[in-house]
Design an enzyme around this catalytic site. Structure first.
Site, mmCIF file in Angstrom:
data_model
loop_
_atom_site.group_PDB
_atom_site.id
_atom_site.type_symbol
_atom_site.label_atom_id
_atom_site.label_comp_id
_atom_site.label_asym_id
_atom_site.label_seq_id
_atom_site.Cartn_x
_atom_site.Cartn_y
_atom_site.Cartn_z
ATOM 1 N N ALA A 73 0.793 -1.073 0.068
ATOM 2 C CA ALA A 73 -0.022 0.082 -0.197
ATOM 3 C C ALA A 73 1.069 1.427 0.034
ATOM 4 O O ALA A 73 1.948 1.175 0.347
ATOM 5 C CB ALA A 73 -1.001 -0.123 1.167
ATOM 6 N N GLY A 116 1.021 -4.993 0.757
ATOM 7 C CA GLY A 116 -0.453 -5.403 0.032
ATOM 8 C C GLY A 116 -0.169 -5.808 -1.452
ATOM 9 O O GLY A 116 -1.194 -6.408 -1.998
ATOM 10 N N GLU A 119 -0.231 -9.350 -0.836
ATOM 11 C CA GLU A 119 -1.727 -9.690 -0.615
ATOM 12 C C GLU A 119 -2.486 -9.765 -1.960
ATOM 13 O O GLU A 119 -3.428 -10.304 -2.132
ATOM 14 C CB GLU A 119 -2.262 -8.641 0.607
ATOM 15 C CG GLU A 119 -1.883 -9.056 1.870
ATOM 16 C CD GLU A 119 -2.178 -7.914 2.882
ATOM 17 O OE1 GLU A 119 -2.363 -8.388 3.938
ATOM 18 O OE2 GLU A 119 -2.033 -6.684 2.643
ATOM 19 N N GLU A 139 4.851 -5.466 7.109
ATOM 20 C CA GLU A 139 4.151 -4.127 7.610
ATOM 21 C C GLU A 139 4.745 -4.172 9.214
ATOM 22 O O GLU A 139 4.731 -2.947 9.648
ATOM 23 C CB GLU A 139 2.692 -4.597 7.814
ATOM 24 C CG GLU A 139 1.948 -4.473 6.264
ATOM 25 C CD GLU A 139 2.192 -5.887 5.468
ATOM 26 O OE1 GLU A 139 2.941 -6.707 5.915
ATOM 27 O OE2 GLU A 139 1.179 -5.959 4.710
HETATM 28 N N1 DAK Z 1 4.391 3.263 -0.600
HETATM 29 C C1 DAK Z 1 4.752 4.344 -1.187
HETATM 30 N N2 DAK Z 1 6.068 4.694 -1.627
HETATM 31 C C2 DAK Z 1 6.920 3.606 -1.818
HETATM 32 C C3 DAK Z 1 6.520 2.200 -1.324
HETATM 33 C C4 DAK Z 1 5.284 2.047 -0.474
HETATM 34 N N3 DAK Z 1 4.798 0.988 -0.245
HETATM 35 N N4 DAK Z 1 7.604 1.439 -1.473
HETATM 36 C C5 DAK Z 1 8.608 2.047 -2.278
HETATM 37 N N5 DAK Z 1 8.173 3.121 -2.498
HETATM 38 C C6 DAK Z 1 8.909 4.446 -3.082
HETATM 39 C C7 DAK Z 1 9.922 4.985 -2.115
HETATM 40 O O1 DAK Z 1 9.539 5.974 -1.384
HETATM 41 C C8 DAK Z 1 10.735 5.652 -3.348
HETATM 42 O O2 DAK Z 1 10.175 6.704 -3.686
HETATM 43 P P1 DAK Z 1 11.335 8.090 -3.654
HETATM 44 O O3 DAK Z 1 11.910 8.205 -2.456
HETATM 45 O O4 DAK Z 1 12.196 7.602 -4.929
HETATM 46 O O5 DAK Z 1 10.061 9.315 -4.153
HETATM 47 C C9 DAK Z 1 10.882 4.761 -4.585
HETATM 48 O O6 DAK Z 1 9.358 4.197 -4.242
HETATM 49 C C10 DAK Z 1 11.819 3.781 -4.694
HETATM 50 O O7 DAK Z 1 12.005 3.012 -3.434
HETATM 51 P P2 DAK Z 1 13.322 2.955 -2.629
HETATM 52 O O8 DAK Z 1 14.339 3.824 -2.936
HETATM 53 O O9 DAK Z 1 13.075 2.464 -1.223
HETATM 54 O O10 DAK Z 1 13.950 1.479 -3.412
HETATM 55 P P3 DAK Z 1 14.773 0.318 -2.905
HETATM 56 O O11 DAK Z 1 15.159 -0.613 -4.023
HETATM 57 O O12 DAK Z 1 15.671 0.885 -1.964
HETATM 58 O O13 DAK Z 1 13.900 -0.425 -1.711
HETATM 59 C C11 DAK Z 1 11.938 -1.629 -1.149
HETATM 60 C C12 DAK Z 1 12.887 -1.135 -2.256
HETATM 61 C C13 DAK Z 1 10.765 -2.127 -1.844
HETATM 62 C C14 DAK Z 1 12.648 -2.660 -0.231
HETATM 63 C C15 DAK Z 1 11.452 -0.377 -0.322
HETATM 64 O O14 DAK Z 1 11.084 0.714 -1.001
HETATM 65 C C16 DAK Z 1 10.392 -0.667 0.737
HETATM 66 O O15 DAK Z 1 10.856 -1.309 1.730
HETATM 67 N N6 DAK Z 1 9.134 -0.372 0.494
HETATM 68 C C17 DAK Z 1 8.240 -0.542 1.484
HETATM 69 C C18 DAK Z 1 7.776 -1.957 1.406
HETATM 70 C C19 DAK Z 1 6.500 -2.102 2.386
HETATM 71 O O16 DAK Z 1 6.888 -1.731 3.730
HETATM 72 N N7 DAK Z 1 5.403 -2.491 2.220
HETATM 73 C C20 DAK Z 1 4.333 -2.753 3.034
HETATM 74 C C21 DAK Z 1 3.489 -1.503 3.186
HETATM 75 S S1 DAK Z 1 2.142 -1.341 4.067
HETATM 76 C C22 DAK Z 1 -5.500 -1.856 3.909
HETATM 77 C C23 DAK Z 1 -5.222 -3.361 3.193
HETATM 78 C C24 DAK Z 1 -3.605 -3.425 3.078
HETATM 79 C C25 DAK Z 1 -3.007 -2.565 3.407
HETATM 80 C C26 DAK Z 1 -3.201 -1.388 3.795
HETATM 81 C C27 DAK Z 1 -4.437 -0.992 3.870
HETATM 82 N N8 DAK Z 1 -6.896 -2.074 4.071
HETATM 83 C C28 DAK Z 1 -7.786 -2.745 3.721
HETATM 84 C C29 DAK Z 1 -7.275 -0.469 4.538
HETATM 85 C C30 DAK Z 1 -1.368 -2.751 3.065
HETATM 86 C C31 DAK Z 1 -0.436 -2.363 3.653
HETATM 87 C C32 DAK Z 1 1.032 -2.285 3.241
HETATM 88 O O17 DAK Z 1 1.210 -2.748 2.298
#
Ligand code: DAK
Length: 265
Positions: A73, A116, A119, A139
């Site tokens: 997400a 997400g 998921e 998460e």
């Molecule tokens: N959201 C927003 N931006 C993201 C992102 C994300 N999940 N993942 C990556 N980006 C963005 C980064 O901020 C960066 O943007 P800039 O800084 O260049 O503007 C760009 O994508 C490239 O990312 P990185 O520079 O971090 O690239 P790396 O290769 O160094 O790292 C990475 C890649 C995938 C390991 C890292 O970006 C990372 O850890 N990303 C977050 C992964 C994460 O935590 N995912 C879970 C998110 S929480 C719901 C249902 C489901 C959900 C929510 C609500 N409801 C039913 C209401 C789900 C929640 C989630 O998924």
């Protein structure tokens, strides 16, 4: 190049196209690793529902790019959300609408399928993964937990031990591990992950549509029914197919040693 002069595809975060009987949805939010913003989720749902209603579409394919299927997400959208906003957002309804799609959905996954993104892939009926695919529910690293099936579908797919490891420590599975643990259907070289997934989608699209939909429903229901109830449910779906023209056509084509011509009737 200005926004006005960019090709349309560069501006669209979700790109749809049709290839024969396959409706394709491609996530195209490159700069954010295809993070699933509310807008992106809404477009995915809308595209799926258009394909669901179109009788010429018999299978749906969803994909991202080589670097990311979806990195979860959009964290930047979620950061300041309140409990009330989360509980009343349309986001959960969007996930439920994906779950209600009756046509088979294939995910072609390369690179990150996190949070997400993992998921979303698990909502699909088959995952074809490239060798570089990475699956995770990280998460917990950002102060939350999976909210769209990551504790439920993942546990059913890989079992409690591996699911707990992934959900509690943030451990990611590479493609080979994902295959070994039953999370994905196939792992193929990076160069061919999309073609392989499309081939699988065409194989599904070539089958009798009602049979494919009932088969999807049967397997999906296996996960939340007792064996006895599931077998009874399966039998009823099986009987139902004998009311279709396509069942007669499929069996006649076998007897006549020709390819079947399915009409979805
Ligand atoms: N959201 C927003 N931006 C993201 C992102 C994300 N999940 N993942 C990556 N980006 C963005 C980064 O901020 C960066 O943007 P800039 O800084 O260049 O503007 C760009 O994508 C490239 O990312 P990185 O520079 O971090 O690239 P790396 O290769 O160094 O790292 C990475 C890649 C995938 C390991 C890292 O970006 C990372 O850890 N990303 C977050 C992964 C994460 O935590 N995912 C879970 C998110 S929480 C719901 C249902 C489901 C959900 C929510 C609500 N409801 C039913 C209401 C789900 C929640 C989630 O998924």
């Amino acid at each position: 190049m200005t926004a006005q002069t960019q090709p349309r595809e560069l501006l669209e975060e979700v790109v749809t196209s049709v290839d024969g009987g396959v409706g394709i949805v491609r996530l195209n939010r490159l700069k954010a690793l295809n993070a699933l913003s509310y807008g992106v989720m809404q477009k995915i749902v809308e595209a799926f529902e258009v394909y669901e209603r179109d009788p010429s579409i018999r299978c749906i394919l969803i994909t991202g790019n080589e670097r990311a299927f979806a990195a979860g997400a959009d964290i930047k959208e979620l950061e300041n959300a309140t409990v009330v906003e989360m509980a009343s957002s349309l986001q959960m309804e969007r996930w439920d609408r994906i779950r209600r799609i009756s046509k088979p959905i294939v995910a072609a996954v390369s690179g990150f399928a996190l949070g997400g993104g993992c998921e979303l892939a698990m909502c699909c009926d088959m995952i074809v993964a490239s060798e570089t695919a990475v699956f995770g529910q990280p998460e917990v690293e950002i102060g939350v937990m999976p909210g769209a099936g990551g504790t439920q579908r993942l546990t059913r797919a890989v079992g409690k031990a591996v699911a707990m490891d992934m959900v509690l420590t943030g451990r990611r599975l590479d493609a080979k591990e994902a295959l070994a643990h039953g999370l994905v259907s196939r792992v193929v070289p990076l160069e061919s992950f999309y073609d392989e997934a499309l081939k699988a989608a065409h194989a599904i699209a070539s089958k009798a549509p009602m049979a494919a939909r009932m088969a999807k429903e049967g397997v999906a229901r296996a996960l939340d029914m007792s064996l006895e109830a599931g077998l009874a449910y399966e039998r009823r779906l099986f009987y139902l197919l004998f009311g279709t023209e396509d069942q007669k056509e499929g069996m006649a084509a076998f007897r006549e040693k020709r390819a079947p011509q399915y009409k979805g009737k």
